[in-house]
Motif scaffolding. Sequence first.
Motif, PDB file in Angstrom:
ATOM      1  N   VAL A 194       0.862  -1.180   0.000  1.00 45.17           N
ATOM      2  CA  VAL A 194       0.000   0.000   0.000  1.00 45.17           C
ATOM      3  C   VAL A 194       0.901   1.233   0.000  1.00 45.17           C
ATOM      4  CG1 VAL A 194      -1.813   1.247   1.220  1.00 45.17           C
ATOM      5  CG2 VAL A 194      -1.757  -1.259   1.297  1.00 45.17           C
ATOM      6  N   GLU A 195       0.956   1.913  -1.118  1.00 44.44           N
ATOM      7  CA  GLU A 195       1.857   3.066  -1.217  1.00 44.44           C
ATOM      8  C   GLU A 195       1.353   4.262  -0.422  1.00 44.44           C
ATOM      9  OE1 GLU A 195       3.930   5.994  -4.574  1.00 44.44           O
ATOM     10  OE2 GLU A 195       2.534   4.409  -5.194  1.00 44.44           O
ATOM     11  N   HIS A 196       0.051   4.448  -0.415  1.00 42.60           N
ATOM     12  CA  HIS A 196      -0.493   5.641   0.241  1.00 42.60           C
ATOM     13  C   HIS A 196      -1.309   5.259   1.486  1.00 42.60           C
ATOM     14  CE1 HIS A 196       1.056   8.040  -2.996  1.00 42.60           C
ATOM     15  NE2 HIS A 196       0.381   7.327  -3.889  1.00 42.60           N
ATOM     16  N   ARG A 197      -2.585   4.986   1.323  1.00 44.73           N
ATOM     17  CA  ARG A 197      -3.426   4.655   2.472  1.00 44.73           C
ATOM     18  C   ARG A 197      -4.366   3.498   2.141  1.00 44.73           C
ATOM     19  NH1 ARG A 197      -4.608   8.941   6.510  1.00 44.73           N
ATOM     20  NH2 ARG A 197      -3.123  10.636   6.192  1.00 44.73           N
ATOM     21  N   PHE A 198      -4.739   2.772   3.169  1.00 45.46           N
ATOM     22  CA  PHE A 198      -5.815   1.789   3.086  1.00 45.46           C
ATOM     23  C   PHE A 198      -6.650   1.969   4.344  1.00 45.46           C
ATOM     24  CE2 PHE A 198      -7.725  -2.389   3.939  1.00 45.46           C
ATOM     25  CZ  PHE A 198      -8.383  -2.593   2.733  1.00 45.46           C
ATOM     26  N   ALA A 199      -7.971   2.084   4.183  1.00 44.96           N
ATOM     27  CA  ALA A 199      -8.879   2.362   5.302  1.00 44.96           C
ATOM     28  C   ALA A 199      -8.478   3.667   5.993  1.00 44.96           C
ATOM     29  CB  ALA A 199      -8.910   1.207   6.285  1.00 44.96           C
ATOM     30  N   ASP A 200      -7.997   4.611   5.205  1.00 46.90           N
ATOM     31  CA  ASP A 200      -7.585   5.934   5.694  1.00 46.90           C
ATOM     32  C   ASP A 200      -6.492   5.848   6.747  1.00 46.90           C
ATOM     33  OD1 ASP A 200      -7.744   8.719   5.504  1.00 46.90           O
ATOM     34  OD2 ASP A 200      -9.035   8.861   7.276  1.00 46.90           O
ATOM     35  N   ASP A 201      -5.664   4.800   6.659  1.00 55.53           N
ATOM     36  CA  ASP A 201      -4.585   4.604   7.628  1.00 55.53           C
ATOM     37  C   ASP A 201      -3.250   4.589   6.882  1.00 55.53           C
ATOM     38  OD1 ASP A 201      -2.740   3.775   9.515  1.00 55.53           O
ATOM     39  OD2 ASP A 201      -4.077   2.305  10.419  1.00 55.53           O
ATOM     40  N   PRO A 202      -2.396   5.588   7.109  1.00 57.26           N
ATOM     41  CA  PRO A 202      -1.120   5.636   6.390  1.00 57.26           C
ATOM     42  C   PRO A 202      -0.120   4.598   6.871  1.00 57.26           C
ATOM     43  CG  PRO A 202      -1.229   7.407   8.002  1.00 57.26           C
ATOM     44  CD  PRO A 202      -2.582   6.748   7.995  1.00 57.26           C
ATOM     45  N   THR A 203      -0.430   3.858   7.952  1.00 55.79           N
ATOM     46  CA  THR A 203       0.496   2.834   8.443  1.00 55.79           C
ATOM     47  C   THR A 203       0.135   1.438   7.968  1.00 55.79           C
ATOM     48  OG1 THR A 203      -0.651   2.310  10.530  1.00 55.79           O
ATOM     49  CG2 THR A 203       0.809   4.235  10.517  1.00 55.79           C
ATOM     50  N   ASN A 204      -0.856   1.296   7.112  1.00 46.44           N
ATOM     51  CA  ASN A 204      -1.145  -0.008   6.496  1.00 46.44           C
ATOM     52  C   ASN A 204      -0.231  -0.160   5.292  1.00 46.44           C
ATOM     53  OD1 ASN A 204      -3.180  -0.957   8.218  1.00 46.44           O
ATOM     54  ND2 ASN A 204      -4.756   0.212   7.167  1.00 46.44           N
ATOM     55  N   TRP A 205       0.861  -0.916   5.459  1.00 51.01           N
ATOM     56  CA  TRP A 205       1.888  -0.986   4.425  1.00 51.01           C
ATOM     57  C   TRP A 205       1.806  -2.245   3.560  1.00 51.01           C
ATOM     58  CZ3 TRP A 205       4.178   3.238   3.203  1.00 51.01           C
ATOM     59  CH2 TRP A 205       4.450   4.221   4.169  1.00 51.01           C
ATOM     60  N   PHE A 206       1.748  -3.405   4.198  1.00 53.13           N
ATOM     61  CA  PHE A 206       1.751  -4.670   3.467  1.00 53.13           C
ATOM     62  C   PHE A 206       0.561  -5.507   3.921  1.00 53.13           C
ATOM     63  CE2 PHE A 206       6.242  -3.482   3.435  1.00 53.13           C
ATOM     64  CZ  PHE A 206       6.598  -3.714   2.118  1.00 53.13           C
ATOM     65  N   ILE A 207      -0.264  -5.937   2.969  1.00 50.03           N
ATOM     66  CA  ILE A 207      -1.412  -6.784   3.296  1.00 50.03           C
ATOM     67  C   ILE A 207      -1.254  -8.094   2.538  1.00 50.03           C
ATOM     68  CG2 ILE A 207      -3.911  -6.965   3.379  1.00 50.03           C
ATOM     69  CD1 ILE A 207      -4.034  -3.924   3.184  1.00 50.03           C
ATOM     70  N   PRO A 208      -1.016  -9.199   3.227  1.00 55.11           N
ATOM     71  CA  PRO A 208      -0.773 -10.470   2.551  1.00 55.11           C
ATOM     72  C   PRO A 208      -2.062 -11.225   2.242  1.00 55.11           C
ATOM     73  CG  PRO A 208      -0.443 -10.721   4.901  1.00 55.11           C
ATOM     74  CD  PRO A 208      -0.810  -9.277   4.680  1.00 55.11           C
ATOM     75  N   ASN A 209      -1.962 -12.156   1.281  1.00 52.13           N
ATOM     76  CA  ASN A 209      -3.039 -13.135   1.147  1.00 52.13           C
ATOM     77  C   ASN A 209      -2.770 -14.264   2.141  1.00 52.13           C
ATOM     78  OD1 ASN A 209      -0.918 -14.514  -0.045  1.00 52.13           O
ATOM     79  ND2 ASN A 209      -1.905 -14.814  -2.018  1.00 52.13           N
ATOM     80  N   ARG A 210      -3.682 -15.223   2.202  1.00 60.15           N
ATOM     81  CA  ARG A 210      -3.521 -16.291   3.195  1.00 60.15           C
ATOM     82  C   ARG A 210      -2.231 -17.069   2.968  1.00 60.15           C
ATOM     83  NH1 ARG A 210      -7.489 -21.580   4.052  1.00 60.15           N
ATOM     84  NH2 ARG A 210      -6.157 -22.631   5.562  1.00 60.15           N
ATOM     85  N   ALA A 211      -1.941 -17.391   1.719  1.00 62.63           N
ATOM     86  CA  ALA A 211      -0.719 -18.135   1.423  1.00 62.63           C
ATOM     87  C   ALA A 211       0.516 -17.346   1.851  1.00 62.63           C
ATOM     88  CB  ALA A 211      -0.660 -18.455  -0.074  1.00 62.63           C
ATOM     89  N   GLY A 212       0.459 -16.026   1.694  1.00 55.39           N
ATOM     90  CA  GLY A 212       1.578 -15.186   2.080  1.00 55.39           C
ATOM     91  C   GLY A 212       1.813 -15.198   3.582  1.00 55.39           C
ATOM     92  N   VAL A 213       0.741 -15.102   4.362  1.00 51.59           N
ATOM     93  CA  VAL A 213       0.858 -15.149   5.820  1.00 51.59           C
ATOM     94  C   VAL A 213       1.520 -16.447   6.251  1.00 51.59           C
ATOM     95  CG1 VAL A 213      -0.457 -15.403   7.957  1.00 51.59           C
ATOM     96  CG2 VAL A 213      -1.073 -13.616   6.343  1.00 51.59           C
ATOM     97  N   GLU A 214       1.008 -17.553   5.751  1.00 53.26           N
ATOM     98  CA  GLU A 214       1.506 -18.849   6.192  1.00 53.26           C
ATOM     99  C   GLU A 214       2.946 -19.084   5.753  1.00 53.26           C
ATOM    100  OE1 GLU A 214      -1.362 -21.832   5.132  1.00 53.26           O
ATOM    101  OE2 GLU A 214      -2.985 -20.828   6.232  1.00 53.26           O
TER     102      GLU A 214
END
Length: 255
Positions: A194-214
């Motif tokens: 996330v380059e800018h914002r997600f859910a109006d939160d500038p600290t949301n940087w990386f959001i993985p899929n399930r495979a990525g988390v595991e």
Amino acid sequence: MVQETKYRTAIEDEILALGPWFHNMRIAGVETSPDHFLGDYPAVKWKAFKHVVPEDLEGRSVLDIGCNAGFYSQEMKRRNAGRVLGIDSDPRYLRQAKFAAEQAGMRIEFRLMSVYDVAQLRDRFDLVIFMGVLYHLRHPLLALDLLYEHVVGDQMLFQCMQRGAKSVSPLEADYDFGEWDIFDRPDYPKLFFVEHRFADDPTNWFIPNRAGVEAMLRSAGFVIEANPEREVYLVRKGERPFMGEPTPLIGSTNR
């Protein structure tokens, strides 16, 4: 009755002064965030996975990283945990956590500290809680490596926001340099940046899929024991896979 009313008013005033709150706590019957966009959060989420945590922690030590207002720290104390330490990098959340714990009559330690500084604790904990933090970090794998190396003694309760495919498929141990198609598969481990914002939160940087988390958990040396809710995992410390170089401490210089 008049005295009770004054006490409740004083609690309401203090809660307001310490706000806004992300955890909806109940302090002397007063909710701290009754209009939370996720509902009665995090209590509503806790109900879905609390069964994986022993009812009696038998005095075990707990480290709550990114403790916020201390909801999970208090839940661990209610389950007979011994030492409970909550750390957070936000002073406002720690003020909330200290106030809530004092009002509940619970002896919980709180420190202003980043996850990147956990080596300074010089201690390992029977249970580490690392929930709702990873996607706020610029260096998520470094954080997992530091937890493994310095503070996780046995188990970790982990949660991370997920987006993308829910499916997870087996992968080969290696692929040829000319392979392209594997990266287009929705179930390939991914981190969405996330380059800018997600859910109006500038600290949301990386959001993985399930495979990525595991995959990240395994890569850091953790073995998944339970996945009671899509985003939540109970893991234990296992053997680390081959690492090309050791994880440096923050601020160190390799020469």
